[in-house]
Motif scaffolding. Structure first.
Motif, PDB file in Angstrom:
ATOM      1  N   ARG A 401       0.851  -1.194   0.000  1.00  0.00           N
ATOM      2  CA  ARG A 401       0.000   0.000   0.000  1.00  0.00           C
ATOM      3  C   ARG A 401       0.885   1.242   0.000  1.00  0.00           C
ATOM      4  O   ARG A 401       2.031   1.193   0.452  1.00  0.00           O
ATOM      5  N   VAL A 402       0.327   2.351  -0.463  1.00  0.00           N
ATOM      6  CA  VAL A 402       1.003   3.640  -0.385  1.00  0.00           C
ATOM      7  C   VAL A 402       0.447   4.399   0.808  1.00  0.00           C
ATOM      8  O   VAL A 402      -0.767   4.575   0.942  1.00  0.00           O
ATOM      9  N   VAL A 403       1.336   4.829   1.707  1.00  0.00           N
ATOM     10  CA  VAL A 403       0.942   5.539   2.920  1.00  0.00           C
ATOM     11  C   VAL A 403       1.160   7.033   2.721  1.00  0.00           C
ATOM     12  O   VAL A 403       2.213   7.466   2.246  1.00  0.00           O
ATOM     13  N   SER A 404       0.169   7.829   3.086  1.00  0.00           N
ATOM     14  CA  SER A 404       0.267   9.289   3.051  1.00  0.00           C
ATOM     15  C   SER A 404       0.322   9.811   4.475  1.00  0.00           C
ATOM     16  O   SER A 404      -0.454   9.372   5.329  1.00  0.00           O
ATOM     17  N   GLY A 405       1.253  10.726   4.729  1.00  0.00           N
ATOM     18  CA  GLY A 405       1.371  11.274   6.075  1.00  0.00           C
ATOM     19  C   GLY A 405       2.337  12.430   6.104  1.00  0.00           C
ATOM     20  O   GLY A 405       2.358  13.278   5.211  1.00  0.00           O
ATOM     21  N   MET A 406       3.165  12.462   7.141  1.00  0.00           N
ATOM     22  CA  MET A 406       4.146  13.531   7.294  1.00  0.00           C
ATOM     23  C   MET A 406       5.417  12.961   7.890  1.00  0.00           C
ATOM     24  O   MET A 406       5.411  11.888   8.498  1.00  0.00           O
ATOM     25  N   VAL A 407       6.518  13.692   7.707  1.00  0.00           N
ATOM     26  CA  VAL A 407       7.801  13.262   8.238  1.00  0.00           C
ATOM     27  C   VAL A 407       8.589  14.494   8.675  1.00  0.00           C
ATOM     28  O   VAL A 407       8.419  15.588   8.112  1.00  0.00           O
ATOM     29  N   TYR A 408       9.452  14.318   9.647  1.00  0.00           N
ATOM     30  CA  TYR A 408      10.257  15.425  10.180  1.00  0.00           C
ATOM     31  C   TYR A 408      11.467  15.705   9.297  1.00  0.00           C
ATOM     32  O   TYR A 408      12.108  14.786   8.780  1.00  0.00           O
ATOM     33  N   VAL A 409      11.768  17.001   9.123  1.00  0.00           N
ATOM     34  CA  VAL A 409      13.006  17.433   8.470  1.00  0.00           C
ATOM     35  C   VAL A 409      13.612  18.565   9.290  1.00  0.00           C
ATOM     36  O   VAL A 409      12.904  19.366   9.894  1.00  0.00           O
ATOM     37  N   ARG A 417      13.086  22.710  11.602  1.00  0.00           N
ATOM     38  CA  ARG A 417      12.322  21.876  12.534  1.00  0.00           C
ATOM     39  C   ARG A 417      10.858  21.795  12.107  1.00  0.00           C
ATOM     40  O   ARG A 417       9.960  22.329  12.745  1.00  0.00           O
ATOM     41  N   LEU A 418      10.617  21.050  11.023  1.00  0.00           N
ATOM     42  CA  LEU A 418       9.296  20.979  10.416  1.00  0.00           C
ATOM     43  C   LEU A 418       8.886  19.535  10.160  1.00  0.00           C
ATOM     44  O   LEU A 418       9.729  18.650  10.001  1.00  0.00           O
ATOM     45  N   PHE A 419       7.578  19.310  10.101  1.00  0.00           N
ATOM     46  CA  PHE A 419       7.006  18.097   9.541  1.00  0.00           C
ATOM     47  C   PHE A 419       6.380  18.477   8.198  1.00  0.00           C
ATOM     48  O   PHE A 419       5.632  19.448   8.116  1.00  0.00           O
ATOM     49  N   ILE A 420       6.711  17.733   7.148  1.00  0.00           N
ATOM     50  CA  ILE A 420       6.226  18.035   5.810  1.00  0.00           C
ATOM     51  C   ILE A 420       5.416  16.856   5.267  1.00  0.00           C
ATOM     52  O   ILE A 420       5.592  15.717   5.708  1.00  0.00           O
ATOM     53  N   PRO A 421       4.523  17.086   4.298  1.00  0.00           N
ATOM     54  CA  PRO A 421       3.787  15.970   3.690  1.00  0.00           C
ATOM     55  C   PRO A 421       4.752  14.970   3.064  1.00  0.00           C
ATOM     56  O   PRO A 421       5.776  15.348   2.494  1.00  0.00           O
ATOM     57  N   HIS A 422       4.379  13.691   3.156  1.00  0.00           N
ATOM     58  CA  HIS A 422       5.297  12.651   2.691  1.00  0.00           C
ATOM     59  C   HIS A 422       4.505  11.396   2.351  1.00  0.00           C
ATOM     60  O   HIS A 422       3.382  11.194   2.835  1.00  0.00           O
ATOM     61  N   GLU A 423       5.084  10.556   1.488  1.00  0.00           N
ATOM     62  CA  GLU A 423       4.506   9.254   1.175  1.00  0.00           C
ATOM     63  C   GLU A 423       5.584   8.180   1.234  1.00  0.00           C
ATOM     64  O   GLU A 423       6.745   8.431   0.883  1.00  0.00           O
ATOM     65  N   TRP A 424       5.182   6.997   1.665  1.00  0.00           N
ATOM     66  CA  TRP A 424       6.066   5.837   1.703  1.00  0.00           C
ATOM     67  C   TRP A 424       5.222   4.588   1.472  1.00  0.00           C
ATOM     68  O   TRP A 424       4.051   4.691   1.092  1.00  0.00           O
ATOM     69  N   VAL A 425       5.790   3.409   1.674  1.00  0.00           N
ATOM     70  CA  VAL A 425       5.111   2.156   1.327  1.00  0.00           C
ATOM     71  C   VAL A 425       5.009   1.245   2.545  1.00  0.00           C
ATOM     72  O   VAL A 425       5.955   1.134   3.331  1.00  0.00           O
ATOM     73  N   GLN A 426       3.864   0.601   2.681  1.00  0.00           N
ATOM     74  CA  GLN A 426       3.685  -0.516   3.605  1.00  0.00           C
ATOM     75  C   GLN A 426       3.639  -1.801   2.790  1.00  0.00           C
ATOM     76  O   GLN A 426       2.941  -1.860   1.771  1.00  0.00           O
ATOM     77  N   ALA A 427       4.344  -2.820   3.242  1.00  0.00           N
ATOM     78  CA  ALA A 427       4.310  -4.135   2.589  1.00  0.00           C
ATOM     79  C   ALA A 427       4.010  -5.203   3.631  1.00  0.00           C
ATOM     80  O   ALA A 427       4.448  -5.097   4.790  1.00  0.00           O
ATOM     81  N   TRP A 428       3.272  -6.230   3.226  1.00  0.00           N
ATOM     82  CA  TRP A 428       2.913  -7.328   4.124  1.00  0.00           C
ATOM     83  C   TRP A 428       4.054  -8.338   4.124  1.00  0.00           C
ATOM     84  O   TRP A 428       4.240  -9.116   3.189  1.00  0.00           O
TER      85      TRP A 428
END
Length: 504
Positions: A401-409, A417-428
């Motif tokens: 699946r593609v995960v939508s959220g935020m990540v710190y930079v 010192r921010l959290f920005i929109p980000h996407e990554w992957v979940q795999a079973w």
């Protein structure tokens, strides 16, 4: 990371904005689009009635920027309806990358719709039954007229968006008649507040409609800024734009500096959510969400707890318009990446590393690309890394699946010192969902998940609208969890590391 306004605006507004009154002749209407008071685009609405069939075509154009790089985005949405607003067909075209994405739907003899979608040059056709009492443009206008303008009354309807093919449940509260200033002069309009029920919370928008049920003004909050649409003439709508840097607007301040050693251990956050949108974060096998009362939530990230998420569904392994895992080119790429791997964990780690190196260009002027487009262009940012990795995983038979959220930079767009929109992957993998981030080359405990989906940009768009409503008030590392956040009992410290001991 992309701001997919195109998937938000048409779904929420264009159906009502583009509705035509039965006695109005063929015509073209215009609207100007403002974000934070700056003109960023326009809408053109064309209405044509022939033999009792109404075709409403709505075209949205936006000029934004991303770290100074221009982004030209566009959307066309078309509804075909009978005299009483009955749906007869729909179409859409979205420009967010080097190739337009299109949708074309026509009814067949059985009463269902043959929906043909083209993304990244690959075409798919499916049969779709019409979703219950969902309404297209004219149907929405007729529902608005039928409800009247009595202050204090309310009504409900289900809006269908041709671009995303999503059905949105809408409650409409009529607030009363108001005199509204528009570029062409003041109008007496009915102020109506719509509350849209979305997958991960609610969105409120205000519309001012005339006595024919056509919206002449719209207002909503996007990324903490007012987004307005105002009826005007062509010269006003086509006036020069003043692009807004959406990348900087879509950020959330961190309450503290989070150095690398902190990100590598489990973290606990206290988040305040405004706007009456409910719970914006999802529970995953690596993230737990606890209500603290009111609009505050506690988010724990970094300790693996298999079973918090449901096991994969069949759709998590299948190709779709954005994750073309059945394309021969995607399959060949995945086979090359996993060569010599002994199990699914090794396969995912090798594919993550492969995608991290494969994408060599950072195309900031692209809105959202499919996996096949990324394979060909080898450019993009987090969304492109995610869709390519998810498609390759599915090509290897690994649910993803593609995960939508935020990540710190630490630093971004001149701020720190921010959290920005980000996407990554979940795999079973190994009986649970594990996260893999090809864009940043690792997954850590500053990844906060808002949604997971099938790679369709609509899901990402539905989460980016939340950023103006989020405030992270505390971020506590694993070694400090003896101090409860917001009065909640402290959880035992885990020892699985930021990846739950496995991800990448």
């Amino acid at each position: 990371m992309r701001r997919i306004l195109l998937a938000l605006v048409p779904a929420f507004w264009l159906g009502t904005l583009g509705a035509a009154y039965a006695t109005v002749p063929d015509q073209t209407d215009w609207m100007t689009v403002l974000l934070g008071g700056r003109k960023v685009g326009h809408i053109q609405i064309e209405r044509e009635r022939q033999d009792g069939i109404l075709t409403t075509t709505q075209m949205l154009a936006l000029d934004l920027s991303r770290s100074g790089k221009p982004m030209h985005l566009g959307n066309m949405s078309r509804s075909v309806e009978g005299p009483a607003g009955e749906p007869l067909g729909f179409a859409a075209r979205t420009h967010m990358s080097s190739m337009d994405s299109t949708v074309e739907a026509r009814p067949d003899d059985s009463g269902r719709y043959q929906v043909t979608t083209t993304v990244g040059g690959q075409t798919r056709t499916v049969l779709m039954g019409w979703p219950g009492n969902a309404l297209l443009a004219e149907g929405q206008r007729l529902a608005t007229v039928a409800a009247g303008r009595q202050a204090g009354s309310s009504y409900r309807m289900h809006e269908f968006d041709p671009s995303s093919q999503q059905v949105i449940d809408v409650r409409v509260d009529i607030l009363g008649d108001e005199t509204v200033a528009l570029p062409g002069g003041a109008m007496r309009l009915s102020h109506q507040r719509q509350t849209l029920s979305l997958a991960h919370g609610r969105q409120t928008l205000d519309l001012w409609v005339d006595d024919q049920g056509i919206a002449r003004k719209g207002l909503m909050s996007l990324l903490g800024q007012p987004l307005e649409m105002l009826a005007c003439d062509r010269a006003c709508a086509m006036a020069p734009n003043q692009p807004v840097d959406m990348l900087r607007a879509a950020t959330v301040d961190s309450p503290r500096w989070l150095p690398a050693y902190v990100r590598s251990v489990p973290m606990r956050y206290r988040v305040h959510v405004s706007g009456n949108i409910g719970q914006p974060f999802i529970v995953t096998d690596e993230q737990n969400v606890t209500p603290l009362g009111g609009d505050d939530w506690m988010i724990d990230v970094g300790v693996a707890h298999p079973g918090r998420q449901a096991p994969p569904q069949p759709a998590d392994s299948k190709p779709n318009a954005w994750l073309q895992s059945d394309a021969p080119a995607i399959r060949r790429l995945a086979t090359t990446a996993v060569r010599g791997a002994r199990d699914d964990l090794q396969r995912m780690r090798r594919m993550r590393q492969f995608v991290s190196a494969y994408i060599t260009g950072h195309g900031l002027d692209v809105g959202y690309a499919s996996a096949l487009e990324v394979l060909r262009s080898r450019e993009g940012d987090c969304t492109e890394y995610a869709v390519l990795l998810a498609a390759m995983a599915r090509a290897q038979g690994i649910p993803a699946r593609v995960v939508s959220g935020m990540v710190y930079v630490d630093r971004f767009g001149g701020a720190s010192r921010l959290f920005i929109p980000h996407e990554w992957v979940q795999a079973w993998v190994d009986g649970r969902w594990q996260s893999f981030d090809s864009a940043l080359k690792h997954f850590d405990s500053t990844h906060l998940a808002l949604a997971s989906g099938d790679g369709d940009p609509w899901h990402f768009a539905a989460t980016t609208q939340l950023f103006g409503n989020l405030q992270i008030r505390q971020a506590v590392a694993d070694m400090d969890l003896s101090t409860p956040v917001g009065g909640a009992p402290a959880a035992p410290a885990g020892n699985s590391g930021s990846n739950g001991g496995r991800g990448g």
